[in-house]
Design a protein around this motif. Structure first.
Motif, PDB file in Angstrom:
ATOM      1  N   ASP A  19       0.815  -1.207   0.000  1.00  0.00           N
ATOM      2  CA  ASP A  19       0.000   0.000   0.000  1.00  0.00           C
ATOM      3  C   ASP A  19       0.850   1.258   0.000  1.00  0.00           C
ATOM      4  O   ASP A  19       0.363   2.350   0.197  1.00  0.00           O
ATOM      5  CB  ASP A  19      -0.935   0.013   1.198  1.00  0.00           C
ATOM      6  N   GLY A  20       2.147   1.081  -0.212  1.00  0.00           N
ATOM      7  CA  GLY A  20       3.048   2.228  -0.203  1.00  0.00           C
ATOM      8  C   GLY A  20       3.582   2.548   1.175  1.00  0.00           C
ATOM      9  O   GLY A  20       4.561   3.253   1.320  1.00  0.00           O
ATOM     10  N   GLY A  21       2.943   2.021   2.201  1.00  0.00           N
ATOM     11  CA  GLY A  21       3.401   2.269   3.562  1.00  0.00           C
ATOM     12  C   GLY A  21       4.125   1.081   4.162  1.00  0.00           C
ATOM     13  O   GLY A  21       4.705   1.164   5.235  1.00  0.00           O
ATOM     14  N   SER A  22       4.087  -0.043   3.463  1.00  0.00           N
ATOM     15  CA  SER A  22       4.727  -1.243   3.986  1.00  0.00           C
ATOM     16  C   SER A  22       6.183  -1.315   3.536  1.00  0.00           C
ATOM     17  O   SER A  22       6.604  -0.628   2.622  1.00  0.00           O
ATOM     18  CB  SER A  22       3.965  -2.488   3.518  1.00  0.00           C
ATOM     19  N   SER A  23       6.942  -2.163   4.212  1.00  0.00           N
ATOM     20  CA  SER A  23       8.322  -2.403   3.803  1.00  0.00           C
ATOM     21  C   SER A  23       8.588  -3.900   3.794  1.00  0.00           C
ATOM     22  O   SER A  23       7.902  -4.670   4.464  1.00  0.00           O
ATOM     23  CB  SER A  23       9.314  -1.678   4.716  1.00  0.00           C
ATOM     24  N   ILE A  24       9.603  -4.277   3.036  1.00  0.00           N
ATOM     25  CA  ILE A  24       9.991  -5.670   2.870  1.00  0.00           C
ATOM     26  C   ILE A  24      11.438  -5.805   3.292  1.00  0.00           C
ATOM     27  O   ILE A  24      12.281  -5.006   2.891  1.00  0.00           O
ATOM     28  CB  ILE A  24       9.842  -6.095   1.395  1.00  0.00           C
ATOM     29  N   SER A  25      11.724  -6.827   4.082  1.00  0.00           N
ATOM     30  CA  SER A  25      13.093  -7.102   4.503  1.00  0.00           C
ATOM     31  C   SER A  25      13.345  -8.593   4.334  1.00  0.00           C
ATOM     32  O   SER A  25      12.648  -9.412   4.940  1.00  0.00           O
ATOM     33  CB  SER A  25      13.285  -6.688   5.970  1.00  0.00           C
ATOM     34  N   VAL A  46      -0.026  -0.583  -5.160  1.00  0.00           N
ATOM     35  CA  VAL A  46      -1.430  -0.270  -4.944  1.00  0.00           C
ATOM     36  C   VAL A  46      -1.571   1.238  -5.073  1.00  0.00           C
ATOM     37  O   VAL A  46      -0.826   1.986  -4.439  1.00  0.00           O
ATOM     38  CB  VAL A  46      -1.906  -0.755  -3.558  1.00  0.00           C
ATOM     39  N   ASN A  47      -2.473   1.662  -5.921  1.00  0.00           N
ATOM     40  CA  ASN A  47      -2.653   3.090  -6.200  1.00  0.00           C
ATOM     41  C   ASN A  47      -1.331   3.751  -6.602  1.00  0.00           C
ATOM     42  O   ASN A  47      -1.035   4.872  -6.201  1.00  0.00           O
ATOM     43  CB  ASN A  47      -3.270   3.812  -5.004  1.00  0.00           C
ATOM     44  N   GLY A  48      -0.516   3.016  -7.358  1.00  0.00           N
ATOM     45  CA  GLY A  48       0.749   3.553  -7.854  1.00  0.00           C
ATOM     46  C   GLY A  48       1.872   3.562  -6.838  1.00  0.00           C
ATOM     47  O   GLY A  48       2.967   4.033  -7.138  1.00  0.00           O
TER      48      GLY A  48
END
Length: 79
Positions: A19-25, A46-48
């Motif tokens: 959603d643009g606010g998440s991060s992946i590690s 999501v939504n660009g």
């Protein structure tokens, strides 16, 4: 956060719908070669907006030979 895991099978070994606010590690993430239908991962915006990739270390394909993991090619970090 994925660390020291073996992923095996599926359409993609892992899928993130961000959603643009998440991060992946990801650290020491191994994907069994030849077991996914379309590729090692799918990370959808999501939504660009794309999730932030905070860490991408030692993400690679593996196989098993004689009961042991055999390291294969590194999987390039997306974007």
């Amino acid at each position: 956060v994925l660390e020291n895991v073996l992923l095996w099978g599926g359409n993609f070994a892992f899928f993130v719908n961000g959603d643009g606010g998440s991060s992946i590690s990801l650290t020491n993430v191994y994907i069994m070669e030849g077991t996914t239908r379309w590729g090692p991962y799918r990370i959808d915006p999501v939504n660009g907006k794309r999730p932030t990739i905070a860490k991408w270390e030692n993400v690679r394909y593996v196989t098993i030979q004689n009961g042991q993991l055999v390291m294969g090619a590194l999987i390039p970090r997306p974007y």
